[in-house]
Each structure stands twice: as structure tokens, then as C-alpha cells.
Scaffold this motif. Structure first.
Motif, PDB file in Angstrom:
ATOM      1  N   THR A 295       0.805  -1.225   0.000  1.00 13.28           N
ATOM      2  CA  THR A 295       0.000   0.000   0.000  1.00 13.28           C
ATOM      3  C   THR A 295       0.839   1.277   0.000  1.00 13.28           C
ATOM      4  OG1 THR A 295      -0.191  -0.033   2.422  1.00 13.28           O
ATOM      5  CG2 THR A 295      -1.945  -1.131   1.162  1.00 13.28           C
ATOM      6  N   LEU A 296       2.149   1.150  -0.187  1.00  5.32           N
ATOM      7  CA  LEU A 296       3.022   2.329  -0.165  1.00  5.32           C
ATOM      8  C   LEU A 296       2.667   3.330  -1.260  1.00  5.32           C
ATOM      9  CD1 LEU A 296       5.391   3.977   0.899  1.00  5.32           C
ATOM     10  CD2 LEU A 296       6.920   2.526  -0.465  1.00  5.32           C
ATOM     11  N   VAL A 297       2.477   2.871  -2.474  1.00  2.55           N
ATOM     12  CA  VAL A 297       2.165   3.793  -3.576  1.00  2.55           C
ATOM     13  C   VAL A 297       0.856   4.528  -3.293  1.00  2.55           C
ATOM     14  CG1 VAL A 297       1.586   3.955  -6.037  1.00  2.55           C
ATOM     15  CG2 VAL A 297       3.487   2.510  -5.292  1.00  2.55           C
ATOM     16  N   GLU A 298      -0.144   3.801  -2.842  1.00  2.00           N
ATOM     17  CA  GLU A 298      -1.427   4.430  -2.501  1.00  2.00           C
ATOM     18  C   GLU A 298      -1.255   5.464  -1.389  1.00  2.00           C
ATOM     19  OE1 GLU A 298      -5.459   3.034  -0.226  1.00  2.00           O
ATOM     20  OE2 GLU A 298      -4.529   1.598  -1.602  1.00  2.00           O
ATOM     21  N   THR A 299      -0.451   5.136  -0.400  1.00  2.00           N
ATOM     22  CA  THR A 299      -0.193   6.067   0.708  1.00  2.00           C
ATOM     23  C   THR A 299       0.490   7.332   0.199  1.00  2.00           C
ATOM     24  OG1 THR A 299      -0.036   4.242   2.282  1.00  2.00           O
ATOM     25  CG2 THR A 299       0.960   6.332   2.940  1.00  2.00           C
ATOM     26  N   LEU A 300       1.466   7.165  -0.684  1.00  2.00           N
ATOM     27  CA  LEU A 300       2.163   8.328  -1.255  1.00  2.00           C
ATOM     28  C   LEU A 300       1.206   9.197  -2.067  1.00  2.00           C
ATOM     29  CD1 LEU A 300       5.473   6.588  -2.327  1.00  2.00           C
ATOM     30  CD2 LEU A 300       5.256   8.387  -0.603  1.00  2.00           C
ATOM     31  N   GLN A 301       0.297   8.578  -2.794  1.00  2.00           N
ATOM     32  CA  GLN A 301      -0.626   9.328  -3.636  1.00  2.00           C
ATOM     33  C   GLN A 301      -1.685  10.078  -2.827  1.00  2.00           C
ATOM     34  OE1 GLN A 301      -1.901   6.065  -6.133  1.00  2.00           O
ATOM     35  NE2 GLN A 301      -0.438   6.601  -7.742  1.00  2.00           N
ATOM     36  N   SER A 302      -2.043   9.549  -1.669  1.00  2.00           N
ATOM     37  CA  SER A 302      -3.131  10.157  -0.891  1.00  2.00           C
ATOM     38  C   SER A 302      -2.655  10.901   0.356  1.00  2.00           C
ATOM     39  CB  SER A 302      -4.127   9.071  -0.472  1.00  2.00           C
ATOM     40  OG  SER A 302      -3.511   8.154   0.405  1.00  2.00           O
ATOM     41  N   MET A 303      -1.356  10.952   0.595  1.00  2.67           N
ATOM     42  CA  MET A 303      -0.850  11.519   1.850  1.00  2.67           C
ATOM     43  C   MET A 303      -1.118  13.013   1.974  1.00  2.67           C
ATOM     44  SD  MET A 303       3.232  11.494   1.244  1.00  2.67           S
ATOM     45  CE  MET A 303       3.990  12.549   0.021  1.00  2.67           C
ATOM     46  N   ASN A 304      -1.352  13.432   3.199  1.00  3.54           N
ATOM     47  CA  ASN A 304      -1.498  14.842   3.534  1.00  3.54           C
ATOM     48  C   ASN A 304      -0.517  15.121   4.669  1.00  3.54           C
ATOM     49  OD1 ASN A 304      -2.178  17.423   4.244  1.00  3.54           O
ATOM     50  ND2 ASN A 304      -4.272  16.937   4.850  1.00  3.54           N
ATOM     51  N   LEU A 305       0.686  15.493   4.312  1.00 12.06           N
ATOM     52  CA  LEU A 305       1.733  15.692   5.314  1.00 12.06           C
ATOM     53  C   LEU A 305       1.442  16.861   6.245  1.00 12.06           C
ATOM     54  CD1 LEU A 305       4.923  15.000   3.164  1.00 12.06           C
ATOM     55  CD2 LEU A 305       3.653  13.425   4.640  1.00 12.06           C
ATOM     56  N   SER A 306       0.638  17.804   5.787  1.00 12.63           N
ATOM     57  CA  SER A 306       0.333  18.956   6.639  1.00 12.63           C
ATOM     58  C   SER A 306      -0.549  18.563   7.817  1.00 12.63           C
ATOM     59  CB  SER A 306      -0.319  20.070   5.830  1.00 12.63           C
ATOM     60  OG  SER A 306      -1.585  19.652   5.342  1.00 12.63           O
ATOM     61  N   ALA A 307      -1.165  17.390   7.763  1.00 15.37           N
ATOM     62  CA  ALA A 307      -2.010  16.935   8.866  1.00 15.37           C
ATOM     63  C   ALA A 307      -1.196  16.291   9.980  1.00 15.37           C
ATOM     64  CB  ALA A 307      -3.054  15.944   8.348  1.00 15.37           C
ATOM     65  N   LEU A 308       0.079  16.011   9.728  1.00 13.34           N
ATOM     66  CA  LEU A 308       0.907  15.384  10.752  1.00 13.34           C
ATOM     67  C   LEU A 308       1.248  16.376  11.856  1.00 13.34           C
ATOM     68  CD1 LEU A 308       3.376  13.273   8.567  1.00 13.34           C
ATOM     69  CD2 LEU A 308       1.358  12.486   9.832  1.00 13.34           C
ATOM     70  N   LYS A 309       1.246  15.886  13.075  1.00 16.68           N
ATOM     71  CA  LYS A 309       1.570  16.714  14.237  1.00 16.68           C
ATOM     72  C   LYS A 309       3.054  16.578  14.558  1.00 16.68           C
ATOM     73  CE  LYS A 309      -2.923  15.884  16.329  1.00 16.68           C
ATOM     74  NZ  LYS A 309      -3.603  15.216  17.452  1.00 16.68           N
ATOM     75  N   PRO A 310       3.651  17.629  15.081  1.00 17.34           N
ATOM     76  CA  PRO A 310       5.054  17.515  15.518  1.00 17.34           C
ATOM     77  C   PRO A 310       5.167  16.524  16.673  1.00 17.34           C
ATOM     78  CG  PRO A 310       4.301  19.811  15.608  1.00 17.34           C
ATOM     79  CD  PRO A 310       3.114  18.960  15.279  1.00 17.34           C
ATOM     80  N   PHE A 311       6.257  15.808  16.689  1.00 15.65           N
ATOM     81  CA  PHE A 311       6.525  14.863  17.772  1.00 15.65           C
ATOM     82  C   PHE A 311       6.959  15.656  18.991  1.00 15.65           C
ATOM     83  CE2 PHE A 311       9.273  11.659  19.885  1.00 15.65           C
ATOM     84  CZ  PHE A 311       8.323  10.662  20.043  1.00 15.65           C
ATOM     85  N   PRO A 312       6.337  15.408  20.155  1.00 13.04           N
ATOM     86  CA  PRO A 312       6.713  16.186  21.336  1.00 13.04           C
ATOM     87  C   PRO A 312       8.145  15.861  21.772  1.00 13.04           C
ATOM     88  CG  PRO A 312       5.127  14.470  21.905  1.00 13.04           C
ATOM     89  CD  PRO A 312       5.285  14.445  20.419  1.00 13.04           C
TER      90      PRO A 312
END
Length: 104
Positions: free
Chosen positions: A69-86
Motif C-alpha cells: 500500500t506504499l504507492v497508494e499512501t504516497l498518492q493520498s498523503m497529507n503531510l500537513s495533517a501530521l503533528k510535531p513529535f513532542p
């Protein structure tokens, strides 16, 4: 990479990191503030990588997938939704140990 003494320089210049879900790889990448996709090795027994990936995903810090599912994940990813790691707070652990051993 098969093996490098350090990935610090590569991580510093990366816009996105795709890695296995080993704890060291995940934490080093997240501490550098880089977006991370972890790819689970489904063939591991007692799959601690999956547990870590799921928890970091629940915390909003990473995306995870498997090889198929890596290709699908790359195509649909929204990196701006990721939170910074505390950031870590090792002083809390040190304080706890001090109390346990009666040093405080």
C-alpha cells in the motif's frame, strides 16, 4: 540504505522520510521534525513495528502502510495533517529514578 554509520546528514536534508518502523529510525526522524511514512514488515513475529507505527499514527505523528500500500499512501498523503513529535523529557525519568532509589 543498507547500512550507514549515521543518517543525520541525510535526515537533515530530507523533505520526507520513508523507513521501516524500528524505534530508533522513527524517533530519530521525528526528533528532526521530518514527516515520516513507516512501512511495516508484516513477516516479523510479535510485530512490535506494527504496534509502534499504530501508536505514532494514533498520535498523529506518522503515516504508516505496508509494501503493497506504499504507492497508494504516497498518492493520498497529507503531510500537513501530521503533528510535531513532542520533545523528550528525560529529566522526568531521572526524577522518577531518584525517587525510587531514595536519592531525592
Amino acid at each position: 540504505f543498507r547500512f550507514k554509520e549515521s543518517l543525520a546528514e541525510d535526515l537533515q536534508s530530507a523533505d520526507l522520510v520513508i523507513s521501516h518502523a524500528g524505534a530508533g529510525s522513527c524517533l530519530e526522524t521525528l526528533e528532526k521534525g521530518k514527516p515520516l511514512i513507516v512501512v511495516i514488515n508484516e513477516k516479523l513475529m510479535d510485530n512490535h513495528q506494527l504496534e509502534l507505527a499504530k501508536q505514532l499514527h494514533r498520535d498523529g505523528c506518522v503515516l504508516y502502510c505496508n509494501c503493497s500500500t506504499l504507492v497508494e499512501t504516497l498518492q493520498s498523503m497529507n503531510l500537513s495533517a501530521l503533528k510535531p513529535f513532542p520533545p523528550g523529557q528525560p529529566e522526568k525519568f531521572a526524577s522518577f529514578l531518584d525517587k525510587v532509589f531514595g536519592l531525592q
